[in-house]
Write a protein that holds these residues in place. Structure first.
Motif, PDB file in Angstrom:
ATOM      1  N   THR A   1     -46.589 -29.353 -80.694  1.00 51.32           N
ATOM      2  CA  THR A   1     -48.005 -29.129 -81.006  1.00 51.32           C
ATOM      3  C   THR A   1     -48.077 -27.897 -81.904  1.00 51.32           C
ATOM      4  O   THR A   1     -47.303 -26.948 -81.729  1.00 51.32           O
ATOM      5  CB  THR A   1     -48.856 -28.920 -79.740  1.00 51.32           C
ATOM      6  OG1 THR A   1     -48.369 -27.799 -79.008  1.00 51.32           O
ATOM      7  CG2 THR A   1     -48.829 -30.157 -78.863  1.00 51.32           C
ATOM      8  N   GLU A   2     -48.976 -27.937 -82.867  1.00 49.94           N
ATOM      9  CA  GLU A   2     -49.116 -26.819 -83.797  1.00 49.94           C
ATOM     10  C   GLU A   2     -50.370 -26.027 -83.473  1.00 49.94           C
ATOM     11  O   GLU A   2     -51.417 -26.597 -83.169  1.00 49.94           O
ATOM     12  CB  GLU A   2     -49.171 -27.325 -85.235  1.00 49.94           C
ATOM     13  CG  GLU A   2     -47.850 -27.884 -85.701  1.00 49.94           C
ATOM     14  CD  GLU A   2     -47.804 -28.169 -87.193  1.00 49.94           C
ATOM     15  OE1 GLU A   2     -48.863 -28.164 -87.855  1.00 49.94           O
ATOM     16  OE2 GLU A   2     -46.688 -28.390 -87.697  1.00 49.94           O
ATOM     17  N   HIS A   3     -50.236 -24.707 -83.544  1.00 49.21           N
ATOM     18  CA  HIS A   3     -51.330 -23.791 -83.246  1.00 49.21           C
ATOM     19  C   HIS A   3     -51.412 -22.805 -84.400  1.00 49.21           C
ATOM     20  O   HIS A   3     -50.476 -22.030 -84.628  1.00 49.21           O
ATOM     21  CB  HIS A   3     -51.069 -23.080 -81.916  1.00 49.21           C
ATOM     22  CG  HIS A   3     -50.835 -24.033 -80.790  1.00 49.21           C
ATOM     23  ND1 HIS A   3     -51.834 -24.459 -79.959  1.00 49.21           N
ATOM     24  CD2 HIS A   3     -49.714 -24.701 -80.403  1.00 49.21           C
ATOM     25  CE1 HIS A   3     -51.341 -25.324 -79.086  1.00 49.21           C
ATOM     26  NE2 HIS A   3     -50.053 -25.494 -79.334  1.00 49.21           N
ATOM     27  N   VAL A   4     -52.516 -22.849 -85.111  1.00 53.61           N
ATOM     28  CA  VAL A   4     -52.698 -22.018 -86.299  1.00 53.61           C
ATOM     29  C   VAL A   4     -53.045 -20.599 -85.871  1.00 53.61           C
ATOM     30  O   VAL A   4     -53.912 -20.384 -85.021  1.00 53.61           O
ATOM     31  CB  VAL A   4     -53.807 -22.607 -87.194  1.00 53.61           C
ATOM     32  CG1 VAL A   4     -54.059 -21.712 -88.402  1.00 53.61           C
ATOM     33  CG2 VAL A   4     -53.441 -24.009 -87.628  1.00 53.61           C
ATOM     34  N   GLY A   5     -52.338 -19.628 -86.452  1.00 49.77           N
ATOM     35  CA  GLY A   5     -52.635 -18.228 -86.197  1.00 49.77           C
ATOM     36  C   GLY A   5     -53.600 -17.691 -87.236  1.00 49.77           C
ATOM     37  O   GLY A   5     -54.111 -18.440 -88.080  1.00 49.77           O
ATOM     38  N   GLU A   6     -53.833 -16.383 -87.187  1.00 49.67           N
ATOM     39  CA  GLU A   6     -54.617 -15.743 -88.248  1.00 49.67           C
ATOM     40  C   GLU A   6     -53.907 -16.007 -89.574  1.00 49.67           C
ATOM     41  O   GLU A   6     -54.538 -16.269 -90.586  1.00 49.67           O
ATOM     42  CB  GLU A   6     -54.729 -14.245 -87.967  1.00 49.67           C
ATOM     43  CG  GLU A   6     -55.594 -13.500 -88.936  1.00 49.67           C
ATOM     44  CD  GLU A   6     -55.772 -12.052 -88.535  1.00 49.67           C
ATOM     45  OE1 GLU A   6     -55.491 -11.179 -89.388  1.00 49.67           O
ATOM     46  OE2 GLU A   6     -56.176 -11.793 -87.386  1.00 49.67           O
ATOM     47  N   THR A   7     -52.578 -15.914 -89.550  1.00 43.91           N
ATOM     48  CA  THR A   7     -51.729 -16.375 -90.646  1.00 43.91           C
ATOM     49  C   THR A   7     -50.560 -17.121 -90.009  1.00 43.91           C
ATOM     50  O   THR A   7     -50.141 -16.810 -88.898  1.00 43.91           O
ATOM     51  CB  THR A   7     -51.191 -15.210 -91.507  1.00 43.91           C
ATOM     52  OG1 THR A   7     -50.433 -14.325 -90.681  1.00 43.91           O
ATOM     53  CG2 THR A   7     -52.320 -14.448 -92.178  1.00 43.91           C
ATOM     54  N   GLY A   8     -50.042 -18.111 -90.675  1.00 41.21           N
ATOM     55  CA  GLY A   8     -48.893 -18.849 -90.182  1.00 41.21           C
ATOM     56  C   GLY A   8     -49.224 -19.830 -89.065  1.00 41.21           C
ATOM     57  O   GLY A   8     -50.386 -20.017 -88.693  1.00 41.21           O
ATOM     58  N   ILE A   9     -48.167 -20.443 -88.524  1.00 37.30           N
ATOM     59  CA  ILE A   9     -48.304 -21.497 -87.509  1.00 37.30           C
ATOM     60  C   ILE A   9     -47.305 -21.259 -86.392  1.00 37.30           C
ATOM     61  O   ILE A   9     -46.163 -20.860 -86.638  1.00 37.30           O
ATOM     62  CB  ILE A   9     -48.040 -22.888 -88.134  1.00 37.30           C
ATOM     63  CG1 ILE A   9     -49.113 -23.213 -89.163  1.00 37.30           C
ATOM     64  CG2 ILE A   9     -47.977 -23.977 -87.071  1.00 37.30           C
ATOM     65  CD1 ILE A   9     -48.885 -24.514 -89.902  1.00 37.30           C
ATOM     66  N   ALA A  10     -47.742 -21.543 -85.166  1.00 41.63           N
ATOM     67  CA  ALA A  10     -46.848 -21.551 -84.008  1.00 41.63           C
ATOM     68  C   ALA A  10     -46.635 -23.007 -83.616  1.00 41.63           C
ATOM     69  O   ALA A  10     -47.590 -23.769 -83.492  1.00 41.63           O
ATOM     70  CB  ALA A  10     -47.461 -20.772 -82.856  1.00 41.63           C
ATOM     71  N   ARG A  11     -45.383 -23.395 -83.440  1.00 43.34           N
ATOM     72  CA  ARG A  11     -45.041 -24.762 -83.024  1.00 43.34           C
ATOM     73  C   ARG A  11     -44.492 -24.702 -81.604  1.00 43.34           C
ATOM     74  O   ARG A  11     -43.470 -24.068 -81.363  1.00 43.34           O
ATOM     75  CB  ARG A  11     -44.029 -25.363 -83.988  1.00 43.34           C
ATOM     76  CG  ARG A  11     -44.625 -25.604 -85.367  1.00 43.34           C
ATOM     77  CD  ARG A  11     -43.599 -26.157 -86.367  1.00 43.34           C
ATOM     78  NE  ARG A  11     -44.235 -26.412 -87.640  1.00 43.34           N
ATOM     79  CZ  ARG A  11     -44.377 -25.496 -88.603  1.00 43.34           C
ATOM     80  NH1 ARG A  11     -43.908 -24.275 -88.423  1.00 43.34           N
ATOM     81  NH2 ARG A  11     -44.967 -25.798 -89.733  1.00 43.34           N
ATOM     82  N   TRP A  12     -45.222 -25.355 -80.684  1.00 45.51           N
ATOM     83  CA  TRP A  12     -44.878 -25.309 -79.263  1.00 45.51           C
ATOM     84  C   TRP A  12     -44.258 -26.612 -78.811  1.00 45.51           C
ATOM     85  O   TRP A  12     -44.723 -27.691 -79.170  1.00 45.51           O
ATOM     86  CB  TRP A  12     -46.109 -25.119 -78.406  1.00 45.51           C
ATOM     87  CG  TRP A  12     -46.933 -23.909 -78.573  1.00 45.51           C
ATOM     88  CD1 TRP A  12     -46.866 -22.948 -79.538  1.00 45.51           C
ATOM     89  CD2 TRP A  12     -48.016 -23.540 -77.722  1.00 45.51           C
ATOM     90  NE1 TRP A  12     -47.835 -22.010 -79.342  1.00 45.51           N
ATOM     91  CE2 TRP A  12     -48.562 -22.350 -78.231  1.00 45.51           C
ATOM     92  CE3 TRP A  12     -48.585 -24.100 -76.589  1.00 45.51           C
ATOM     93  CZ2 TRP A  12     -49.630 -21.700 -77.627  1.00 45.51           C
ATOM     94  CZ3 TRP A  12     -49.653 -23.467 -75.995  1.00 45.51           C
ATOM     95  CH2 TRP A  12     -50.171 -22.275 -76.503  1.00 45.51           C
ATOM     96  N   ARG A  13     -43.254 -26.520 -77.970  1.00 45.19           N
ATOM     97  CA  ARG A  13     -42.739 -27.636 -77.163  1.00 45.19           C
ATOM     98  C   ARG A  13     -42.952 -27.171 -75.726  1.00 45.19           C
ATOM     99  O   ARG A  13     -42.410 -26.135 -75.328  1.00 45.19           O
ATOM    100  CB  ARG A  13     -41.265 -27.893 -77.445  1.00 45.19           C
ATOM    101  CG  ARG A  13     -41.013 -28.390 -78.867  1.00 45.19           C
ATOM    102  CD  ARG A  13     -39.523 -28.622 -79.094  1.00 45.19           C
ATOM    103  NE  ARG A  13     -39.234 -28.882 -80.490  1.00 45.19           N
ATOM    104  CZ  ARG A  13     -39.166 -30.097 -81.036  1.00 45.19           C
ATOM    105  NH1 ARG A  13     -39.366 -31.165 -80.299  1.00 45.19           N
ATOM    106  NH2 ARG A  13     -38.894 -30.243 -82.320  1.00 45.19           N
ATOM    107  N   THR A  14     -43.756 -27.918 -74.965  1.00 44.01           N
ATOM    108  CA  THR A  14     -44.228 -27.446 -73.669  1.00 44.01           C
ATOM    109  C   THR A  14     -43.891 -28.418 -72.550  1.00 44.01           C
ATOM    110  O   THR A  14     -44.110 -29.623 -72.683  1.00 44.01           O
ATOM    111  CB  THR A  14     -45.763 -27.256 -73.705  1.00 44.01           C
ATOM    112  OG1 THR A  14     -46.093 -26.388 -74.792  1.00 44.01           O
ATOM    113  CG2 THR A  14     -46.292 -26.686 -72.413  1.00 44.01           C
TER     114      THR A  14
END
Length: 133
Positions: A28-41
């Motif tokens: 799942t992708e989570h947009v930050g103030e800048t860039g992206i965090a990609r989570w596997r949960t």
């Protein structure tokens, strides 16, 4: 954005031994103030285990007040506390924080991969802890 989480249906059941192929867990992708965090949960009741990859130039878009155990697998990151302190973490380092203890946010200039464990066990409790040093 809707988040898809791989959940084990183990309501009130111990977590039995098994392995996790993190490459098979949906991202799942989570947009930050800048860039992206990609989570596997992976979620077990109130226990959440994630492998998170922060992109180059990632900056969190919020101050997080939840507790985590975070272990840096690859790369490096900066964690900033709301009081202005900053901590650089690189491969092989970790931080631990209880829910509500220290609001924090993450920056990553070159990208980083971390293992994050969080959940109900990190809530402040007034119980005797025989493991406390």
């Amino acid at each position: 954005m809707e988040t898809t989480i791989f959940k084990m249906n183990l309501a009130h059941t111990p977590i039995l031994f098994h392995t996790t192929n993190w490459n098979a867990i949906p991202v799942t992708e989570h947009v930050g103030e800048t860039g992206i965090a990609r989570w596997r949960t992976v979620q077990y009741e109130s226990l959440r285990i994630r492998v998170v990859e922060y992109s180059e130039n990632y900056k969190a878009d919020h101050w997080c007040k939840l507790g985590h155990i975070l272990y840096c697998l690859e790369g490096e990151m900066i964690t900033e506390l709301s009081d202005g302190q900053t901590f650089k973490l690189s491969q092989g380092m970790s931080y631990q924080v209880t829910d509500g203890a220290s609001a924090h946010r993450t920056y990553s200039h070159k990208g980083v991969k971390v293992l994050i464990i969080d959940g109900g066990f990190l809530k402040p409790q007034n119980i005797h802890n025989p493991w406390k040093m």
